[in-house]
Design a protein around this motif. Structure first.
Motif, PDB file in Angstrom:
ATOM      1  N   VAL A  31       0.846  -1.193   0.000  1.00  7.99           N
ATOM      2  CA  VAL A  31       0.000   0.000   0.000  1.00  7.99           C
ATOM      3  C   VAL A  31       0.884   1.247   0.000  1.00  7.99           C
ATOM      4  CG1 VAL A  31      -1.921   1.188   1.131  1.00  7.99           C
ATOM      5  CG2 VAL A  31      -1.685  -1.296   1.373  1.00  7.99           C
ATOM      6  N   VAL A  32       0.632   2.136  -0.944  1.00  3.31           N
ATOM      7  CA  VAL A  32       1.393   3.385  -1.044  1.00  3.31           C
ATOM      8  C   VAL A  32       0.420   4.547  -1.211  1.00  3.31           C
ATOM      9  CG1 VAL A  32       3.443   2.278  -2.028  1.00  3.31           C
ATOM     10  CG2 VAL A  32       1.655   3.126  -3.546  1.00  3.31           C
ATOM     11  N   ARG A  33       0.802   5.705  -0.716  1.00  3.61           N
ATOM     12  CA  ARG A  33      -0.023   6.895  -0.923  1.00  3.61           C
ATOM     13  C   ARG A  33       0.192   7.471  -2.315  1.00  3.61           C
ATOM     14  NH1 ARG A  33       0.678  11.046   3.878  1.00  3.61           N
ATOM     15  NH2 ARG A  33       2.889  10.527   3.540  1.00  3.61           N
ATOM     16  N   ARG A  46       0.527  -7.479  -4.847  1.00  3.70           N
ATOM     17  CA  ARG A  46      -0.531  -6.574  -5.305  1.00  3.70           C
ATOM     18  C   ARG A  46      -0.213  -5.165  -4.836  1.00  3.70           C
ATOM     19  NH1 ARG A  46      -6.480  -5.458  -3.461  1.00  3.70           N
ATOM     20  NH2 ARG A  46      -5.789  -6.339  -1.489  1.00  3.70           N
ATOM     21  N   LEU A  47      -0.186  -4.205  -5.744  1.00  6.96           N
ATOM     22  CA  LEU A  47       0.113  -2.814  -5.419  1.00  6.96           C
ATOM     23  C   LEU A  47      -1.172  -2.007  -5.459  1.00  6.96           C
ATOM     24  CD1 LEU A  47       2.204  -0.551  -4.925  1.00  6.96           C
ATOM     25  CD2 LEU A  47       2.399  -0.331  -7.423  1.00  6.96           C
ATOM     26  N   VAL A  48      -1.470  -1.306  -4.350  1.00  7.72           N
ATOM     27  CA  VAL A  48      -2.678  -0.497  -4.282  1.00  7.72           C
ATOM     28  C   VAL A  48      -2.339   0.870  -3.691  1.00  7.72           C
ATOM     29  CG1 VAL A  48      -4.151  -2.531  -3.992  1.00  7.72           C
ATOM     30  CG2 VAL A  48      -3.364  -1.280  -1.982  1.00  7.72           C
ATOM     31  N   SER A  49      -3.176   1.845  -3.995  1.00  4.30           N
ATOM     32  CA  SER A  49      -3.056   3.169  -3.407  1.00  4.30           C
ATOM     33  C   SER A  49      -3.930   3.232  -2.159  1.00  4.30           C
ATOM     34  CB  SER A  49      -3.497   4.244  -4.399  1.00  4.30           C
ATOM     35  OG  SER A  49      -2.686   4.240  -5.546  1.00  4.30           O
ATOM     36  N   GLY A  50      -3.406   3.873  -1.124  1.00  2.00           N
ATOM     37  CA  GLY A  50      -4.196   3.975   0.097  1.00  2.00           C
ATOM     38  C   GLY A  50      -3.470   4.759   1.162  1.00  2.00           C
ATOM     39  N   ASP A  51      -4.233   5.188   2.152  1.00  2.00           N
ATOM     40  CA  ASP A  51      -3.700   5.993   3.254  1.00  2.00           C
ATOM     41  C   ASP A  51      -4.021   5.282   4.553  1.00  2.00           C
ATOM     42  OD1 ASP A  51      -3.135   7.870   5.211  1.00  2.00           O
ATOM     43  OD2 ASP A  51      -3.973   9.547   4.094  1.00  2.00           O
ATOM     44  N   VAL A  52      -3.009   4.991   5.346  1.00  2.00           N
ATOM     45  CA  VAL A  52      -3.203   4.250   6.590  1.00  2.00           C
ATOM     46  C   VAL A  52      -4.025   5.037   7.609  1.00  2.00           C
ATOM     47  CG1 VAL A  52      -1.112   5.067   7.743  1.00  2.00           C
ATOM     48  CG2 VAL A  52      -2.005   2.777   8.262  1.00  2.00           C
ATOM     49  N   THR A  53      -4.141   6.345   7.431  1.00  2.00           N
ATOM     50  CA  THR A  53      -4.940   7.136   8.374  1.00  2.00           C
ATOM     51  C   THR A  53      -6.401   7.242   7.960  1.00  2.00           C
ATOM     52  OG1 THR A  53      -4.463   9.264   7.292  1.00  2.00           O
ATOM     53  CG2 THR A  53      -2.910   8.509   8.973  1.00  2.00           C
ATOM     54  N   THR A  57     -10.348   3.001   4.078  1.00  2.00           N
ATOM     55  CA  THR A  57      -9.343   2.273   3.312  1.00  2.00           C
ATOM     56  C   THR A  57      -8.779   1.111   4.121  1.00  2.00           C
ATOM     57  OG1 THR A  57      -8.695   4.231   2.047  1.00  2.00           O
ATOM     58  CG2 THR A  57      -7.082   2.449   2.204  1.00  2.00           C
ATOM     59  N   VAL A  58      -8.432   1.382   5.360  1.00  2.00           N
ATOM     60  CA  VAL A  58      -7.838   0.354   6.211  1.00  2.00           C
ATOM     61  C   VAL A  58      -8.829  -0.773   6.469  1.00  2.00           C
ATOM     62  CG1 VAL A  58      -6.799  -0.127   8.450  1.00  2.00           C
ATOM     63  CG2 VAL A  58      -6.250   1.992   7.260  1.00  2.00           C
ATOM     64  N   ALA A  59     -10.078  -0.413   6.734  1.00  2.00           N
ATOM     65  CA  ALA A  59     -11.089  -1.433   7.007  1.00  2.00           C
ATOM     66  C   ALA A  59     -11.264  -2.374   5.822  1.00  2.00           C
ATOM     67  CB  ALA A  59     -12.420  -0.767   7.356  1.00  2.00           C
ATOM     68  N   GLY A  60     -11.255  -1.816   4.615  1.00  2.00           N
ATOM     69  CA  GLY A  60     -11.404  -2.655   3.435  1.00  2.00           C
ATOM     70  C   GLY A  60     -10.233  -3.601   3.238  1.00  2.00           C
ATOM     71  N   LEU A  61      -9.028  -3.110   3.459  1.00  2.00           N
ATOM     72  CA  LEU A  61      -7.848  -3.954   3.293  1.00  2.00           C
ATOM     73  C   LEU A  61      -7.717  -4.980   4.412  1.00  2.00           C
ATOM     74  CD1 LEU A  61      -5.359  -1.188   2.151  1.00  2.00           C
ATOM     75  CD2 LEU A  61      -6.165  -3.105   0.758  1.00  2.00           C
ATOM     76  N   ALA A  67      -2.290 -10.028   8.681  1.00  2.00           N
ATOM     77  CA  ALA A  67      -1.398  -9.092   9.360  1.00  2.00           C
ATOM     78  C   ALA A  67      -1.412  -7.757   8.640  1.00  2.00           C
ATOM     79  CB  ALA A  67       0.023  -9.638   9.410  1.00  2.00           C
ATOM     80  N   LEU A  68      -1.468  -6.679   9.427  1.00  2.00           N
ATOM     81  CA  LEU A  68      -1.328  -5.322   8.920  1.00  2.00           C
ATOM     82  C   LEU A  68       0.015  -4.803   9.407  1.00  2.00           C
ATOM     83  CD1 LEU A  68      -4.877  -3.871   9.796  1.00  2.00           C
ATOM     84  CD2 LEU A  68      -4.147  -4.972   7.660  1.00  2.00           C
ATOM     85  N   VAL A  69       0.882  -4.428   8.479  1.00  2.00           N
ATOM     86  CA  VAL A  69       2.218  -3.960   8.821  1.00  2.00           C
ATOM     87  C   VAL A  69       2.299  -2.464   8.547  1.00  2.00           C
ATOM     88  CG1 VAL A  69       4.678  -4.178   8.359  1.00  2.00           C
ATOM     89  CG2 VAL A  69       3.211  -6.211   8.267  1.00  2.00           C
ATOM     90  N   LEU A  70       2.707  -1.700   9.553  1.00  2.00           N
ATOM     91  CA  LEU A  70       2.841  -0.253   9.414  1.00  2.00           C
ATOM     92  C   LEU A  70       4.315   0.116   9.354  1.00  2.00           C
ATOM     93  CD1 LEU A  70      -0.047  -0.686  10.619  1.00  2.00           C
ATOM     94  CD2 LEU A  70       0.201   1.563  11.664  1.00  2.00           C
ATOM     95  N   THR A  71       4.749   0.617   8.208  1.00  2.00           N
ATOM     96  CA  THR A  71       6.132   1.100   8.056  1.00  2.00           C
ATOM     97  C   THR A  71       6.076   2.540   7.555  1.00  2.00           C
ATOM     98  OG1 THR A  71       6.308   0.240   5.787  1.00  2.00           O
ATOM     99  CG2 THR A  71       7.021  -1.213   7.582  1.00  2.00           C
ATOM    100  N   VAL A  72       5.214   3.329   8.189  1.00  2.00           N
ATOM    101  CA  VAL A  72       5.002   4.702   7.755  1.00  2.00           C
ATOM    102  C   VAL A  72       5.749   5.663   8.674  1.00  2.00           C
ATOM    103  CG1 VAL A  72       2.766   4.156   6.744  1.00  2.00           C
ATOM    104  CG2 VAL A  72       2.874   4.883   9.126  1.00  2.00           C
ATOM    105  N   GLY A  73       5.990   6.857   8.178  1.00  2.00           N
ATOM    106  CA  GLY A  73       6.702   7.830   8.995  1.00  2.00           C
ATOM    107  C   GLY A  73       6.627   9.212   8.402  1.00  2.00           C
TER     108      GLY A  73
END
Length: 214
Positions: A31-33, A46-53, A57-61, A67-73
């Motif tokens: 997932v990338v913004r 699979r590459l998708v556009s989305g925002d972890v905030t 979007t998060v609920a659908g994924l 597992a949901l992995v957060l590597t955002v910053g």
């Protein structure tokens, strides 16, 4: 095989987590913004556009994820707590079979030999404080969650964390950095990704923080 969703997949850590998980045969959604930041992904990813905030979007994924992995910053401290809120809400809505959360945390909240957070020690770089504050608040947010959400917060070393070699080896600790014979705590992004995917495959640190180093 696990179904793994990686938020922040275009970053230094996220891209390596995607590659490591895909190489082991997991079903990975990257997932990338901004899709312009990523030109290719490993085969089968699979590459998708989305925002972890974004809760929707998060609920659908999360519906089809193990597992949901957060590597955002970023320098906005709210990003981290908003991200925790989104993934925790999605996991809670799917409980008890909801996905686990694995968060790439910060090293500033680790404790030195005197039990003092590195963030609170002398000389902590001013330019890193916004990021560190966000990650500290994220850890506090996880610690405040109930038992209906399963999470793991993985801290890198406080200083020596950079792209490098994948050795496949590392040692683990809890709230203090893992140091080598030279007294330094360090790990490559590649071996950090190994440790994170190992934790997905063989959970050992449920609802707590741990750290890794050589």
């Amino acid at each position: 095989m696990s179904r793994i969703v990686v938020f922040g997949a275009a970053g230094k850590a996220g891209s390596r987590v995607v590659a490591e998980a895909a190489a082991r045969g997991h079903e990975v959604t990257a997932v990338v913004r901004d899709r312009s930041r990523i030109t290719s992904v490993p085969g089968g990813v699979r590459l998708v556009s989305g925002d972890v905030t974004d809760p929707g979007t998060v609920a659908g994924l999360a519906e089809d994820a193990d597992a949901l992995v957060l590597t955002v910053g970023g320098p906005d401290a709210l990003l981290y707590t908003d991200a925790v809120a989104s993934v925790a809400s999605a996991a809670r809505a799917l409980a008890p079979a909801g996905p686990r959360i694995l968060h790439m945390g910060g090293g500033a909240s680790l404790l030195d030999a005197d039990g003092v957070r590195f963030f609170d020690g002398p000389g902590f770089p001013e330019e890193f404080k916004p990021y560190a504050v966000g990650q500290i608040r994220a850890l506090d947010a996880y610690l405040g969650l109930g038992a209906d959400v399963t999470w793991t917060y993985l801290s890198p070393p406080p200083v020596h964390f950079a792209p490098g070699e994948r050795t496949g080896r590392y040692r683990t600790g809890l709230d203090h950095p893992v140091t080598g014979a030279d007294g330094r705590a360090r790990i490559s992004y590649e071996d950090y990704a190994v440790a994170l995917v190992d934790e997905i495959e063989n959970p050992r640190h449920l609802n707590r923080r741990f750290t890794v180093g050589y």
